[in-house]
Design an enzyme around this catalytic site. Structure first.
Site, mmCIF file in Angstrom:
data_model
loop_
_atom_site.group_PDB
_atom_site.id
_atom_site.type_symbol
_atom_site.label_atom_id
_atom_site.label_comp_id
_atom_site.label_asym_id
_atom_site.label_seq_id
_atom_site.Cartn_x
_atom_site.Cartn_y
_atom_site.Cartn_z
ATOM 1 N N LYS A 155 51.426 46.595 42.437
ATOM 2 C CA LYS A 155 50.494 45.455 42.342
ATOM 3 C C LYS A 155 51.158 44.163 42.816
ATOM 4 O O LYS A 155 51.288 43.194 42.062
ATOM 5 C CB LYS A 155 49.970 45.324 40.907
ATOM 6 C CG LYS A 155 48.647 46.076 40.720
ATOM 7 C CD LYS A 155 48.109 45.945 39.331
ATOM 8 C CE LYS A 155 47.120 44.828 39.198
ATOM 9 N NZ LYS A 155 45.793 45.107 39.730
ATOM 10 N N ARG B 134 54.316 50.310 35.420
ATOM 11 C CA ARG B 134 53.896 50.012 36.794
ATOM 12 C C ARG B 134 54.534 48.704 37.275
ATOM 13 O O ARG B 134 54.912 48.581 38.434
ATOM 14 C CB ARG B 134 52.367 49.936 36.845
ATOM 15 C CG ARG B 134 51.812 49.868 38.244
ATOM 16 C CD ARG B 134 50.345 50.187 38.298
ATOM 17 N NE ARG B 134 49.543 49.177 37.621
ATOM 18 C CZ ARG B 134 48.224 49.265 37.422
ATOM 19 N NH1 ARG B 134 47.559 50.333 37.849
ATOM 20 N NH2 ARG B 134 47.555 48.324 36.816
ATOM 21 N N GLU C 2 40.765 53.067 48.863
ATOM 22 C CA GLU C 2 40.299 52.502 47.600
ATOM 23 C C GLU C 2 39.500 51.229 47.874
ATOM 24 O O GLU C 2 39.385 50.777 49.008
ATOM 25 C CB GLU C 2 41.465 52.232 46.652
ATOM 26 C CG GLU C 2 42.466 51.239 47.178
ATOM 27 C CD GLU C 2 43.614 51.010 46.211
ATOM 28 O OE1 GLU C 2 43.384 50.993 44.993
ATOM 29 O OE2 GLU C 2 44.751 50.820 46.673
HETATM 30 C C1 LIG Z 1 44.018 47.643 44.476
HETATM 31 C C2 LIG Z 1 43.670 48.168 43.134
HETATM 32 N N1 LIG Z 1 43.325 49.459 43.009
HETATM 33 C C3 LIG Z 1 42.998 49.988 41.819
HETATM 34 C C4 LIG Z 1 42.995 49.219 40.675
HETATM 35 C C5 LIG Z 1 42.667 49.843 39.359
HETATM 36 O O1 LIG Z 1 43.810 49.977 38.559
HETATM 37 P P1 LIG Z 1 43.713 49.990 36.977
HETATM 38 O O2 LIG Z 1 42.813 51.113 36.631
HETATM 39 O O3 LIG Z 1 45.106 50.213 36.509
HETATM 40 O O4 LIG Z 1 43.175 48.684 36.569
HETATM 41 C C6 LIG Z 1 43.329 47.863 40.762
HETATM 42 C C7 LIG Z 1 43.297 47.007 39.584
HETATM 43 O O5 LIG Z 1 44.258 46.758 38.986
HETATM 44 C C8 LIG Z 1 43.691 47.316 42.019
HETATM 45 O O6 LIG Z 1 44.036 46.026 42.142
#
Ligand SMILES: Cc1ncc(COP(=O)(O)O)c(C=O)c1O
Length: 381
Positions: A228, A126, A264
């Site tokens: 991210k 990622r 989200e």
């Molecule tokens: C905006 C956002 N959505 C979803 C997630 C969840 O992702 P993950 O399950 O990879 O931690 C995160 C956290 O990293 C996030 O910052």
């Protein structure tokens, strides 16, 4: 600064550490003394932490890992140094043009004492994807995992005892090279630090109360919502602050284009449970493809649930029996209510529900109490 490539195993071993300078005999003696006492402390199995009262705030650990890229985009081997401040050129890409990415993953200590990482390859991939989007050089998947591993091993005493939390790892990639004009930075730094954590929300494990934000979208088509990028988070802090000041746990964002579909939460993905079907917004570039989301979908499919990844209208919130959020920091968190346009919809919470079933399997795999048949867990100690 010197390099530290192995972790001190005994108090007689004095690691060479970047930034370790001796000035005169007296100063040198006190530095050495402090160093010996640090090394002794580092021999202890656990750091001096109140493990029963860990939240999700920064706890300063011993070491961090860093590596820099050269002009060909390759990163040097990297080194561990004492956790602390870093120096940046005022013209660094990160400070001027926002070239920065974060990651988040956890190291868990199992009942059998093993230290496990959960799917670090997916975090590495990622970050690579994000780096392409942000015109940055990135470390290879192996190099990313190596940096994370070294950070965990050097900070092993900060990995909480079984059942008391985990060591949250925060890999960063940022433009550290200087550029005055708008351009990609000529050099990038990959840095990993960690902090022991327990529950992300102040609610602890209690159900969350979400607020649907109608004014501020988190991401837009063609933007960076799917990676991210650090620049995704600053613009929503005010919406989060507002919601929290009104007693909500977090914000649920709508799509920027129509304002009709849920996307989200600030740092987690969202799922609705309707009978035997689990519904979650599809990842189309505006939603982060969460690693927990992906894992929970796989577990749900294995258990025989139907999983739908599609547009989810905000109206559908009224039809769900259960709602939960997923994320590395969040885990699988039950949602007790969602408030949209002053109407509060409540959801089932508690044991014997789908959320709890998915949570216990995921946590079991992450902590080694359920056999990992999917090759998701990397044992590092
Ligand atoms: C905006 C956002 N959505 C979803 C997630 C969840 O992702 P993950 O399950 O990879 O931690 C995160 C956290 O990293 C996030 O910052």
């Amino acid at each position: 600064m010197a390099l530290l490539r192995c972790i001190p195993q005994s108090s007689t071993y004095l690691p060479k550490i970047r930034g370790f300078r001796m000035h005169g005999t007296k100063a040198a003696a006190s530095v050495v003394e402090e160093h010996i006492s640090r090394a002794e402390r580092e021999d202890e199995e656990y750091a001096d932490v109140d493990w029963d009262n860990l939240g999700f705030s920064l706890v300063r650990t011993d070491y961090m890992f860093a590596t820099k890229s050269s002009s060909d985009g390759n990163f040097d081997q990297g080194y561990l140094s004492r956790y602390g401040n870093i120096e940046l050129n005022p013209a660094a890409g990160i400070l001027n043009y926002g070239q920065g990415l974060i990651e988040g993953l956890k190291a868990y200590r199992g009942e059998d004492g093993r230290v496990l990482l959960f799917r670090p390859d997916l975090n590495a991939m990622r970050m690579k994807m994000g780096a392409e989007r942000m015109c940055m050089h990135s470390p290879s998947v192996q190099h990313f995992i190596e940096g994370v591993k070294q950070t965990v091993l050097a900070n092993r005493r900060w990995v909480p005892p079984p059942g008391k939390g985990s060591l949250y790892l925060r890999p960063l990639l940022f433009g550290s090279g200087a550029s005055l004009g708008v351009a990609a930075a000529p050099e990038y730094t990959f840095l990993v630090f960690g902090s022991p954590v327990q529950n992300y929300f102040k609610e602890g494990t209690a159900a969350l109360n979400l607020y649907v934000e109608e004014v501020v979208p988190r991401a837009y088509l063609g933007g960076t919502g799917g990676v991210k990028a650090i620049s995704n988070y600053g613009p929503v802090l005010e919406a989060m602050r507002r919601a929290k000041s009104r007693g909500f746990s977090d914000v649920l964002y709508l799509d920027a284009e129509t304002g009709k579909n849920i996307e989200e939460v600030s740092a987690s993905n969202i799922f609705l449970v309707k009978g035997n079907t689990i519904v979650t917004p599809a990842t189309n570039g505006t939603i982060l493809g969460g690693i927990t989301r992906k894992s929970v979908i796989e577990i749900a499919l294995d258990l025989g649930y139907k999983v739908e990844e599609r547009s989810v209208a905000v109206e559908e919130l009224k039809d769900a029996r259960e709602v939960f959020c997923t994320g590395t920091a969040t885990g699988v968190a039950s949602v007790g209510s969602i408030t949209f346009q002053n109407t509060r919809t409540e959801y089932k919470v508690g044991d014997a529900l789908v959320t709890q079933q998915l949570r216990s399997i995921l946590v079991g795999i992450q902590t080694g109490s359920i056999q990992d048949t999917k090759d998701w867990v990397l044992e590092i100690a």
